[in-house]
Scaffold this active site. Structure first.
Site, mmCIF file in Angstrom:
data_model
loop_
_atom_site.group_PDB
_atom_site.id
_atom_site.type_symbol
_atom_site.label_atom_id
_atom_site.label_comp_id
_atom_site.label_asym_id
_atom_site.label_seq_id
_atom_site.Cartn_x
_atom_site.Cartn_y
_atom_site.Cartn_z
ATOM 1 N N THR A 49 -17.448 35.843 82.640
ATOM 2 C CA THR A 49 -16.486 35.944 81.531
ATOM 3 C C THR A 49 -16.008 37.381 81.326
ATOM 4 O OG1 THR A 49 -18.376 35.946 80.051
ATOM 5 C CG2 THR A 49 -17.136 33.914 80.205
ATOM 6 N N ARG A 53 -17.883 43.641 87.372
ATOM 7 C CA ARG A 53 -18.207 45.041 87.141
ATOM 8 C C ARG A 53 -19.377 45.408 88.036
ATOM 9 N NH1 ARG A 53 -18.173 47.489 81.151
ATOM 10 N NH2 ARG A 53 -16.106 46.553 81.259
ATOM 11 N N SER A 149 -14.693 50.606 81.770
ATOM 12 C CA SER A 149 -14.884 50.983 80.379
ATOM 13 C C SER A 149 -15.784 52.214 80.249
ATOM 14 C CB SER A 149 -15.441 49.785 79.611
ATOM 15 O OG SER A 149 -15.464 50.047 78.242
ATOM 16 N N ASP A 309 -10.671 51.030 74.361
ATOM 17 C CA ASP A 309 -10.737 49.781 73.581
ATOM 18 C C ASP A 309 -11.800 49.868 72.487
ATOM 19 O OD1 ASP A 309 -12.946 49.561 75.265
ATOM 20 O OD2 ASP A 309 -12.573 47.472 75.813
ATOM 21 N N ARG A 310 -12.635 50.916 72.531
ATOM 22 C CA ARG A 310 -13.632 51.069 71.466
ATOM 23 C C ARG A 310 -13.367 52.353 70.677
ATOM 24 N NH1 ARG A 310 -19.540 49.640 72.888
ATOM 25 N NH2 ARG A 310 -19.502 51.575 74.058
ATOM 26 N N GLU A 399 -17.356 43.758 66.289
ATOM 27 C CA GLU A 399 -18.755 43.605 66.685
ATOM 28 C C GLU A 399 -19.435 44.961 66.608
ATOM 29 O OE1 GLU A 399 -19.222 42.092 70.632
ATOM 30 O OE2 GLU A 399 -18.133 43.725 71.571
ATOM 31 N N GLU A 400 -20.744 44.937 66.472
ATOM 32 C CA GLU A 400 -21.486 46.175 66.156
ATOM 33 C C GLU A 400 -21.408 47.214 67.275
ATOM 34 O OE1 GLU A 400 -24.288 45.094 69.137
ATOM 35 O OE2 GLU A 400 -22.910 43.916 67.930
ATOM 36 N N LYS A 413 -10.481 43.963 71.495
ATOM 37 C CA LYS A 413 -10.758 45.161 70.703
ATOM 38 C C LYS A 413 -9.762 46.259 71.082
ATOM 39 C CE LYS A 413 -14.796 46.165 73.649
ATOM 40 N NZ LYS A 413 -14.847 44.889 74.392
#
Length: 573
Positions: A49, A53, A149, A309-310, A399-400, A413
């Site tokens: 999903t 990577r 990422s 994205d974060r 999300e955390e 995100k």
């Protein structure tokens, strides 16, 4: 070398289009390093999903040009079989600043165009949220981002968005994986990009595409200015990633003029020379941006991870130091701020099972609905899309692990729009004479001081199956807290202390959630990839009138320490 292995290696060498990985593989053959070759050809880098990577290197277990081409051929075949007009709707492709990302993205475009699928390919590096945005903007059949990422420099990855603009979820992951296995046994179609362009199969996404995203952030209803931006100053780092140009642009558009970028980390650099690990959560990763913030006495020290994205932030404290906010703290501040401005028809917020339960309490007090999903933005967004109704539109999810999305322009995100939203939230607080710390304390006083912690336990080879152990001997109390209910997600079942049960609306997953008295909670989640389990803990301390932030925190930390100790001692070793 055994004949089967020799055959596999020779076949790979014949197909590998990259002289670098060919050479690395040939060297192992010349040195007769059978152990390394056996490991390298022991299977295939799994497509799931999160897409692919892995470490860049030769062979089917690593990230390389042949693996990317085979993966793309499998994805293309699956899209053509599943999505109507997939060829003309096409696929958007973007890539980050890692060493191989450019060539992997171009290879993917060459394979898809050779299959008759129109490709929109960014002319330069792009933040991951721009590609997610592009899928919706162009009504594409899918999107691909070549990125690893915040992984270490030797990694790369291949992330896939479905036609709805969110990351893929089952059954598409296994459907694509099956097509990749098939494609790996066939000749991969390939078209030079100049030919694809001449046949109108390739559309280059130039600056106007980037400006469309930028304009989208500027005009988003959730990102309007409610307070004077002049009071906010911030230091920013792109952490050697691709975020700086767009981050600076969207902040400027929103009126934030006191923005100080960390020069040493501003440009994309696949070596990530100034950080041990390009992840804002890692110790030391925020050092340079905090130093920059101190230099300018800025209110905030902000970071994006390398694909932007974060979003991470450290906030100036009363004694002029800087303290990192946790992902849960940022999430609840966003929830409170956005809901205080959202219209009556847009009050749907979401979070994950391992994030703090505080957002759901804030949402309830502000007459909003909060949904909870399995871990990961793929779930947050796909569930959010399905839950949207005319009178209950999506507003926000988090999300955390420092992931936030504000509004529905991007169904993933987005560290860039989050940066703008957080600066706006701080401007509004400043106008009221408040700091972020004041606001958090206000929320804690209303709903309880929520403290969250995560512990990974490495398992020995002979450790009994912990999930099985807990299911056979369900605890009635953990660390002197009575168990009120237990959710077993492998059965989609909630069992209450009195023995009654209820069905839970979550996909099946090997997770146990214990809700305890005093608002405490434990989540036990075996790792799918390593011999360990993760335990997530939450304690809630009521703040009384004589409490300060410090006294409540001290009490919560003491309770947490005893809680973790008692729970760990109760598990089989």
């Amino acid at each position: 070398m055994n004949t089967h292995l020799q055959h596999q290696v020779n076949q790979w060498l014949q197909q590998d289009p990259d002289p670098k990985t060919q050479q690395a593989l040939q060297t192992l053959v010349d040195n007769q390093d059978e152990a390394a070759l056996t490991a390298m050809f022991s299977g295939r880098l799994a497509f799931g999903t999160a897409g692919l990577r892995g470490v860049v290197g030769p062979g089917p277990m690593a990230m390389n040009r042949l693996v990317v081409r085979q993966t793309t051929a499998g994805l293309g075949a699956y899209l053509l079989s599943q999505i109507s007009h997939a060829a003309t709707r096409g696929v958007i492709i973007g890539y980050d600043g890692r060493h191989d990302s450019y060539v992997f993205a171009h290879d993917a475009a060459s394979v898809l165009t050779a299959m008759g699928i129109t490709v929109r390919l960014t002319t330069q590096v792009a933040a991951t949220p721009l590609v997610a945005f592009g899928v919706k903007h162009f009504n594409a059949a899918a999107g691909i981002v070549v990125t690893a990422s915040h992984n270490p420099p030797q990694y790369n990855g291949y992330k896939v968005y479905w036609e709805n603009g969110a990351q893929i979820i089952p059954p598409h992951d296994s459907g694509i994986a099956a097509r990749i296995t098939q494609a790996a046994t066939q000749t991969i179609p390939f078209m030079e990009l100049s030919a694809a362009k001449a046949q109108d199969k390739l559309i280059w996404l130039k600056d106007d595409f980037y400006q469309t995203y930028r304009q989208g952030v500027h005009s988003a209803s959730e990102l309007q200015q409610y307070a004077d931006p002049k009071s906010v100053s911030l230091a920013y780092t792109a952490m050697h990633g691709v975020g700086a140009n767009m981050a600076e642009a969207v902040l400027h558009d929103a009126g934030f003029k006191q923005v100080y970028s960390v020069t040493a980390q501003r440009e994309p650099d696949g070596d990530f020379p100034t950080v041990n690990f390009p992840n804002p959560e890692e110790k030391g990763a925020m050092d340079l941006v905090i130093t920059e913030a101190k230099k300018h006495q800025a209110m905030l020290a902000c970071a994006n991870d390398p694909d932007a994205d974060r979003f991470a932030v450290a906030v100036r404290t009363a004694d002029n130091d800087y303290k990192m906010l946790t992902g849960d703290q940022v999430g609840v501040l966003f929830g409170d701020y956005l809901l205080s401005h959202a219209p009556a028809h847009q009050r749907l917020v979401g979070t994950t099972i391992v994030s703090s339960s505080l957002l759901s309490k804030v949402a309830q007090s502000l007459h909003a609905s909060c949904y909870t999903t399995l871990t990961g933005f793929k779930w947050l967004m796909n569930v959010g899309i399905n839950k949207c109704e005319a009178d209950n539109q999506f507003l926000f999810a988090y999300e955390e692990a420092l992931g936030y999305t504000v509004g529905s322009m991007v169904w993933d995100k987005d560290g860039l729009s989050s940066l703008v939203a957080f600066a706006q939230l701080c401007a509004e607080l400043a106008e009221k004479g408040q700091t972020v710390w004041d606001k958090l304390e206000q929320i804690y006083r209303q709903h309880g001081f929520h403290l969250n912690a995560q512990v990974s336990i490495a398992l020995k080879a002979d450790t009994p199956n912990i999930g099985e152990f807990l299911r056979q001997q369900p605890p009635t109390a953990i660390a002197d807290y009575a168990v009120l209910s237990c959710d077993d997600l492998s059965q989609s079942l909630r069992t209450f202390a009195n023995g009654t049960t209820a069905v839970i609306d979550l996909p099946k997953s090997d997770v146990l959630i214990y809700c305890l008295e005093n608002g405490a909670r434990v989540i036990v989640r075996p790792s799918g990839t390593e011999p360990k389990i993760k335990c997530y803990y939450e304690v809630v301390e009521t703040m009384n009138v004589t409490d300060t932030w410090e006294s409540a925190q001290q009490r919560a930390e003491q309770a947490m320490s005893q809680f973790i100790q008692a729970h760990q001692a109760s598990l089989p070793s």
